[in-house]
Design a protein around this motif. Structure first.
Motif, PDB file in Angstrom:
ATOM      1  N   ALA A  43     -44.394   7.199 -38.587  1.00  0.00           N
ATOM      2  CA  ALA A  43     -42.366   7.781 -38.467  1.00  0.00           C
ATOM      3  C   ALA A  43     -42.866   9.606 -38.225  1.00  0.00           C
ATOM      4  O   ALA A  43     -44.216  10.017 -38.547  1.00  0.00           O
ATOM      5  N   CYS A  44     -41.637   9.588 -37.391  1.00  0.00           N
ATOM      6  CA  CYS A  44     -41.757  10.614 -36.569  1.00  0.00           C
ATOM      7  C   CYS A  44     -41.379  12.043 -38.018  1.00  0.00           C
ATOM      8  O   CYS A  44     -40.454  12.023 -38.907  1.00  0.00           O
ATOM      9  N   PRO A  45     -42.420  12.436 -37.937  1.00  0.00           N
ATOM     10  CA  PRO A  45     -42.090  14.444 -39.325  1.00  0.00           C
ATOM     11  C   PRO A  45     -41.172  14.675 -39.055  1.00  0.00           C
ATOM     12  O   PRO A  45     -41.119  15.515 -40.210  1.00  0.00           O
ATOM     13  N   ASN A  46     -40.366  15.085 -37.533  1.00  0.00           N
ATOM     14  CA  ASN A  46     -39.463  15.739 -37.928  1.00  0.00           C
ATOM     15  C   ASN A  46     -38.149  15.269 -38.096  1.00  0.00           C
ATOM     16  O   ASN A  46     -37.674  15.635 -38.744  1.00  0.00           O
ATOM     17  N   CYS A  47     -37.496  13.699 -37.928  1.00  0.00           N
ATOM     18  CA  CYS A  47     -36.723  13.057 -38.028  1.00  0.00           C
ATOM     19  C   CYS A  47     -36.842  12.100 -38.751  1.00  0.00           C
ATOM     20  O   CYS A  47     -36.047  11.765 -39.851  1.00  0.00           O
ATOM     21  N   GLY A  48     -37.982  11.613 -39.313  1.00  0.00           N
ATOM     22  CA  GLY A  48     -38.397  10.745 -40.141  1.00  0.00           C
ATOM     23  C   GLY A  48     -38.629   9.330 -39.405  1.00  0.00           C
ATOM     24  O   GLY A  48     -38.339   7.699 -40.152  1.00  0.00           O
TER      25      GLY A  48
ATOM     26  N   LYS B  24     -44.787  10.175 -30.101  1.00  0.00           N
ATOM     27  CA  LYS B  24     -43.664  10.911 -28.538  1.00  0.00           C
ATOM     28  C   LYS B  24     -42.476  10.557 -29.944  1.00  0.00           C
ATOM     29  O   LYS B  24     -42.843   8.777 -29.537  1.00  0.00           O
ATOM     30  N   CYS B  25     -41.176  11.198 -30.612  1.00  0.00           N
ATOM     31  CA  CYS B  25     -40.713  10.964 -31.298  1.00  0.00           C
ATOM     32  C   CYS B  25     -39.056   9.994 -30.524  1.00  0.00           C
ATOM     33  O   CYS B  25     -38.976  10.970 -29.497  1.00  0.00           O
ATOM     34  N   LEU B  26     -39.193   8.954 -29.776  1.00  0.00           N
ATOM     35  CA  LEU B  26     -37.765   8.748 -28.905  1.00  0.00           C
ATOM     36  C   LEU B  26     -36.009   8.666 -29.414  1.00  0.00           C
ATOM     37  O   LEU B  26     -35.721   8.546 -28.623  1.00  0.00           O
ATOM     38  N   ASP B  27     -36.596   9.193 -30.522  1.00  0.00           N
ATOM     39  CA  ASP B  27     -35.444   9.685 -31.059  1.00  0.00           C
ATOM     40  C   ASP B  27     -34.879  11.302 -30.922  1.00  0.00           C
ATOM     41  O   ASP B  27     -34.006  11.711 -30.336  1.00  0.00           O
ATOM     42  N   CYS B  28     -35.751  11.849 -31.427  1.00  0.00           N
ATOM     43  CA  CYS B  28     -35.688  13.447 -31.606  1.00  0.00           C
ATOM     44  C   CYS B  28     -36.589  13.963 -30.774  1.00  0.00           C
ATOM     45  O   CYS B  28     -35.906  14.906 -30.518  1.00  0.00           O
ATOM     46  N   ARG B  29     -37.007  13.546 -29.954  1.00  0.00           N
ATOM     47  CA  ARG B  29     -38.109  13.242 -28.734  1.00  0.00           C
ATOM     48  C   ARG B  29     -38.915  14.561 -29.180  1.00  0.00           C
ATOM     49  O   ARG B  29     -39.079  14.891 -27.639  1.00  0.00           O
TER      50      ARG B  29
END
Ligand code: ZN
Length: 194
Positions: A155-160, A180-185
């Motif tokens: 899970a992305c630690p920035n946006c979950g 790399k988060c594909l949602d918040c980049r």
């Protein structure tokens, strides 16, 4: 007779026990050199603290992976911290087996990692939410976690978001992978599971 109770108090003098506990507390203030928000105790590196009758203190540590370049820095930090608290005779013992596992990282440590923007290793077992309610003991939870591992999602630690992909096996240190988060980049480090 109450021989067993008498033996127990004889074997564990209150003074020695209190000291070992105090040393653990001091070690909990020593930060990991690579991730300053987490202590070496939270990380699970400190395996044992022994205080001999002559005052010699032996701290057993296990590196997060063999050849971890930070271990000498950690050993020096432990020695310095205990010297600062008045312990003269500090000995470090490296224990390579059993190998360190991310299971040894405390829940508080994992939470601090996440707050620091590093996906903690527990993220990989997040997919057991449906089972969690029915699981009581830590041991049972760990057993399920291991089975759940093939379905690894970080899970992305920035946006979950779980919509993430690995971009490099090695992040800022060899202990971490780069995602790399594909949602918040946002790119982020993932603390690899061993
Ligand atoms: Zn994100």
């Amino acid at each position: 007779m109450t021989a067993a109770a008498i033996d127990r108090t004889a074997v564990a003098p209150a003074k020695a026990g209190a000291h070992a506990e105090q040393i653990w507390a001091w070690l909990a203030e020593v930060s990991d050199p690579e991730i300053p928000v987490i202590s070496i105790v939270d990380l699970g590196i400190v395996r044992d603290v022994q205080l001999a009758a002559d005052g010699a203190c032996t701290v057993t540590i296990t590196p997060t992976y063999s050849g971890c370049p930070a271990m000498q820095v950690i050993a020096d930090a432990i020695t310095d911290a205990l010297h600062a608290h008045g312990l003269q005779d500090v000995r470090l013992q490296n224990q390579l087996s059993p190998a360190w596992t991310t299971d040894w990282m405390s829940e508080a440590g994992k939470a601090k990692l996440q707050g620091y923007g590093i996906a903690p290793p527990a993220q990989q077992v997040i997919d057991i939410s449906g089972l969690r309610a029915g699981v009581g003991a830590d041991g049972a939870l760990a057993a399920i976690s291991r089975r759940a591992q093939p379905r690894l999602t970080v899970a992305c630690p920035n946006c979950g978001s779980r919509h993430t992909e690995i971009t490099s096996q090695f992040g800022s240190t060899p202990c971490k992978a780069l995602y790399k988060c594909l949602d918040c980049r946002e790119p982020f480090d993932y603390f690899k599971c061993h």
